[in-house]
Design an enzyme around this catalytic site. Structure first.
Site, PDB file in Angstrom:
ATOM      1  N   HIS A  28       0.359  -3.007  11.229  1.00 32.25           N
ATOM      2  CA  HIS A  28      -0.295  -2.056  10.323  1.00 32.25           C
ATOM      3  C   HIS A  28      -1.646  -2.555   9.797  1.00 32.25           C
ATOM      4  O   HIS A  28      -1.933  -2.562   8.605  1.00 32.25           O
ATOM      5  CB  HIS A  28       0.632  -1.530   9.220  1.00 32.25           C
ATOM      6  CG  HIS A  28       1.169  -2.503   8.202  1.00 32.25           C
ATOM      7  ND1 HIS A  28       0.414  -3.484   7.601  1.00 32.25           N
ATOM      8  CD2 HIS A  28       2.403  -2.603   7.645  1.00 32.25           C
ATOM      9  CE1 HIS A  28       1.161  -4.127   6.720  1.00 32.25           C
ATOM     10  NE2 HIS A  28       2.367  -3.623   6.736  1.00 32.25           N
ATOM     11  N   HIS A  82      15.453  -4.412   2.525  1.00 31.81           N
ATOM     12  CA  HIS A  82      14.082  -3.867   2.454  1.00 31.81           C
ATOM     13  C   HIS A  82      13.987  -2.689   3.412  1.00 31.81           C
ATOM     14  O   HIS A  82      14.397  -2.792   4.564  1.00 31.81           O
ATOM     15  CB  HIS A  82      13.101  -4.984   2.838  1.00 31.81           C
ATOM     16  CG  HIS A  82      11.656  -4.588   2.809  1.00 31.81           C
ATOM     17  ND1 HIS A  82      11.165  -3.584   2.018  1.00 31.81           N
ATOM     18  CD2 HIS A  82      10.582  -5.101   3.470  1.00 31.81           C
ATOM     19  CE1 HIS A  82       9.842  -3.492   2.208  1.00 31.81           C
ATOM     20  NE2 HIS A  82       9.479  -4.388   3.092  1.00 31.81           N
ATOM     21  N   ASP A  86       9.963  -2.025   9.816  1.00 23.63           N
ATOM     22  CA  ASP A  86      10.184  -3.188  10.685  1.00 23.63           C
ATOM     23  C   ASP A  86      11.575  -3.793  10.472  1.00 23.63           C
ATOM     24  O   ASP A  86      12.029  -4.603  11.283  1.00 23.63           O
ATOM     25  CB  ASP A  86       9.088  -4.246  10.523  1.00 23.63           C
ATOM     26  CG  ASP A  86       8.756  -4.573   9.083  1.00 23.63           C
ATOM     27  OD1 ASP A  86       8.948  -3.719   8.205  1.00 23.63           O
ATOM     28  OD2 ASP A  86       8.293  -5.706   8.829  1.00 23.63           O
ATOM     29  N   HIS A 148       7.778  -6.810  -1.728  1.00 19.57           N
ATOM     30  CA  HIS A 148       6.501  -6.178  -2.009  1.00 19.57           C
ATOM     31  C   HIS A 148       6.589  -4.653  -2.051  1.00 19.57           C
ATOM     32  O   HIS A 148       5.542  -3.978  -2.199  1.00 19.57           O
ATOM     33  CB  HIS A 148       5.446  -6.624  -0.977  1.00 19.57           C
ATOM     34  CG  HIS A 148       5.694  -6.052   0.412  1.00 19.57           C
ATOM     35  ND1 HIS A 148       4.730  -5.356   1.087  1.00 19.57           N
ATOM     36  CD2 HIS A 148       6.768  -6.043   1.211  1.00 19.57           C
ATOM     37  CE1 HIS A 148       5.177  -4.974   2.266  1.00 19.57           C
ATOM     38  NE2 HIS A 148       6.408  -5.384   2.361  1.00 19.57           N
ATOM     39  N   ASP A 167      10.924 -10.035   3.073  1.00 16.37           N
ATOM     40  CA  ASP A 167       9.561 -10.420   3.476  1.00 16.37           C
ATOM     41  C   ASP A 167       9.064 -11.697   2.787  1.00 16.37           C
ATOM     42  O   ASP A 167       8.177 -12.379   3.314  1.00 16.37           O
ATOM     43  CB  ASP A 167       8.579  -9.286   3.147  1.00 16.37           C
ATOM     44  CG  ASP A 167       8.601  -8.168   4.182  1.00 16.37           C
ATOM     45  OD1 ASP A 167       9.033  -8.409   5.320  1.00 16.37           O
ATOM     46  OD2 ASP A 167       8.185  -7.052   3.839  1.00 16.37           O
ATOM     47  N   TYR A 195       0.039 -14.636   5.618  1.00 18.05           N
ATOM     48  CA  TYR A 195       1.028 -13.627   5.240  1.00 18.05           C
ATOM     49  C   TYR A 195       0.953 -13.356   3.728  1.00 18.05           C
ATOM     50  O   TYR A 195       0.950 -12.202   3.282  1.00 18.05           O
ATOM     51  CB  TYR A 195       2.423 -14.104   5.642  1.00 18.05           C
ATOM     52  CG  TYR A 195       3.458 -13.017   5.557  1.00 18.05           C
ATOM     53  CD1 TYR A 195       3.722 -12.207   6.648  1.00 18.05           C
ATOM     54  CD2 TYR A 195       4.165 -12.782   4.388  1.00 18.05           C
ATOM     55  CE1 TYR A 195       4.662 -11.185   6.571  1.00 18.05           C
ATOM     56  CE2 TYR A 195       5.098 -11.783   4.300  1.00 18.05           C
ATOM     57  CZ  TYR A 195       5.347 -10.982   5.403  1.00 18.05           C
ATOM     58  OH  TYR A 195       6.272  -9.975   5.316  1.00 18.05           O
TER      59      TYR A 195
HETATM   60 FE1  FEO Z   1       7.643  -5.132   4.206  1.00 24.88          FE
HETATM   61 FE2  FEO Z   1       8.485  -6.897   6.982  1.00 24.88          FE
HETATM   62  O1  FEO Z   1       8.315  -5.350   5.934  1.00 24.88           O
END
Ligand code: FEO
Length: 402
Positions: A28, A82, A86, A148, A167, A195
């Site tokens: 993304h 989460h 992904d 996040h 994450d 990251y």
């Molecule tokens: Fe916030 Fe790895 O997805």
């Protein structure tokens, strides 16, 4: 010889059953030059449990790894830490195939998964601090709202002292190795910092609070198992300390000079600014934006004290690469920066003013009004740029010494 896509045992009852995405180079809008992994974990407790899934195209890899340990229909519990695609992309399909007895997510996770899949999935919300017995194993859920996403949560496996951190503490790194101590330190340092800069930097004040909470809980942690990249086994104190440092974003004497250019005038100015930074005792990093990725610039900002921007004026605007990275950086909310702007122009010269406005919106403290040069800089103009570099360096040195 084993079979294709086997699970990897990481603890007494826990297996890594994720997928390795060797090919992804754009996550993304984040340049993932070393690929990534989507980590999912299988807990072979009395109630067999799957923690997170993977990106939809990798469902076969996930299910094959699970099948190398147990028939997937034996899974009783599915947990979503989460809801981003992904990790949840194949969740509805996995649920349809496995038919688990229980599915859990945070309160916000239940809402988010509902709005992703519109499938009426029978998901039970768990609260912060809630415990779940799997028979001979027990889990505790820790809400990590906005780290996040609103739905994000950690899951802690008490008997084996594993913190499943989704994450957080992750990195985009495809590797055959599953543990941090099997990978070179310089790769871990670089990819974990990149990251943090691109995913977690906007939430730095919350990271500081979360680290304090984890410390207060005083959980014994033997493994930190994130949803991307290696599992932390040896480097847990180091990654916790790195997160604390990145969250503080204390100013340093590093100064990032990010610019683009049309006919090399603004490029010459950038080099002169960098020369002044060096002369003044700062450490410049010059980033030519036409050939640099916005996510690499974000990584450079993470441990910098200054952001100095250069843009020519084109059709009364800043150059489009500057608009791109500034939109992106503004959202990442870097802290504690000073800055300035410079640029060449032909007849109107709006770019430096626009850059100043954006720096102010980003709460970057301007050290000057900037330097504008018509057409091509002469020696006087380049000396003015050099002086700007010296001014920023002086300011950084004073801030760091204070
Ligand atoms: Fe916030 Fe790895 O997805």
């Amino acid at each position: 010889m084993g079979k294709l896509f086997e699970a990897v045992k990481i603890s007494d009852s826990v297996y890594w059953v994720g997928a390795i995405d060797w090919a992804i180079r754009d996550f993304h809008g984040y340049s993932t030059n070393r690929g990534s992994t989507y980590n999912a974990y299988l807990i072979m407790a009395d109630k067999i449990t799957l923690l997170d899934t993977v990106k939809a195209p990798f469902k076969h890899e996930l299910m094959t790894r699970i099948s190398s340990v147990v028939d997937p229909s034996e899974i009783s519990v599915v947990i979503s830490n989460h809801s981003e695609m992904d990790h949840s992309g194949c969740l509805p399909d996995v649920i349809a195939e496995v038919r688990p007895d229980e599915i859990y997510a945070s309160t916000m996770g239940v809402k988010a998964l509902g709005k992703h899949f519109h499938a009426g999935l029978p998901i039970t919300a768990v609260k912060d601090g809630e415990r779940l017995s799997l028979g001979n194993r027990s889990l505790t859920f820790l809400e990590t709202r906005m780290l996040h996403w609103p739905d994000s949560m950690f899951t802690y496996l008490e008997e084996e002292q594993i913190l499943f951190a989704q994450d957080a503490f992750g990195m985009h790194l495809a590797s055959a190795e599953r543990f941090d101590d099997e990978i070179e330190d310089h790769i871990l340092d670089y990819e974990s910092a990149k990251y943090y800069a691109n995913i977690l930097m906007p939430f730095s004040p919350l990271v500081t609070k979360l680290l304090a909470r984890v410390k207060e809980l005083d959980l014994p942690i033997r493994l930190v198992a994130p949803d991307h990249g290696p599992i932390w086994r040896t480097g847990i104190p180091k990654i916790l300390e790195s997160y604390a440092r990145w969250a503080r974003q204390e100013p340093t004497t590093k100064a990032v000079v990010a610019y683009d250019t049309m006919w090399q005038s603004t490029a010459k100015m950038a080099v002169a600014v960098a020369d002044g930074l060096t002369a003044g005792g700062a450490t410049p990093r010059v980033v030519p934006l036409r050939s640099s990725h916005r996510s690499d610039l974000a990584m450079e900002i993470l441990d910098a004290g200054a952001l100095i921007l250069g843009s020519p004026t084109i059709n009364q605007q800043m150059f489009p690469t500057l608009a791109d990275v500034l939109t992106y950086l503004k959202g990442l909310k870097p802290l504690n920066l000073v800055g300035a702007a410079f640029g060449s122009y032909g007849w109107s010269g709006e770019a430096v003013g626009y850059l100043n406005d954006l720096l102010k919106q980003m709460k970057v403290e301007l050290v000057s009004d900037g330097v504008k040069v018509q057409y091509v800089p002469d020696d006087n103009a380049l000396n003015e740029c050099r002086a700007l570099g010296v001014l920023v360096a002086d300011r950084l040195k004073r801030t760091v010494a204070a």
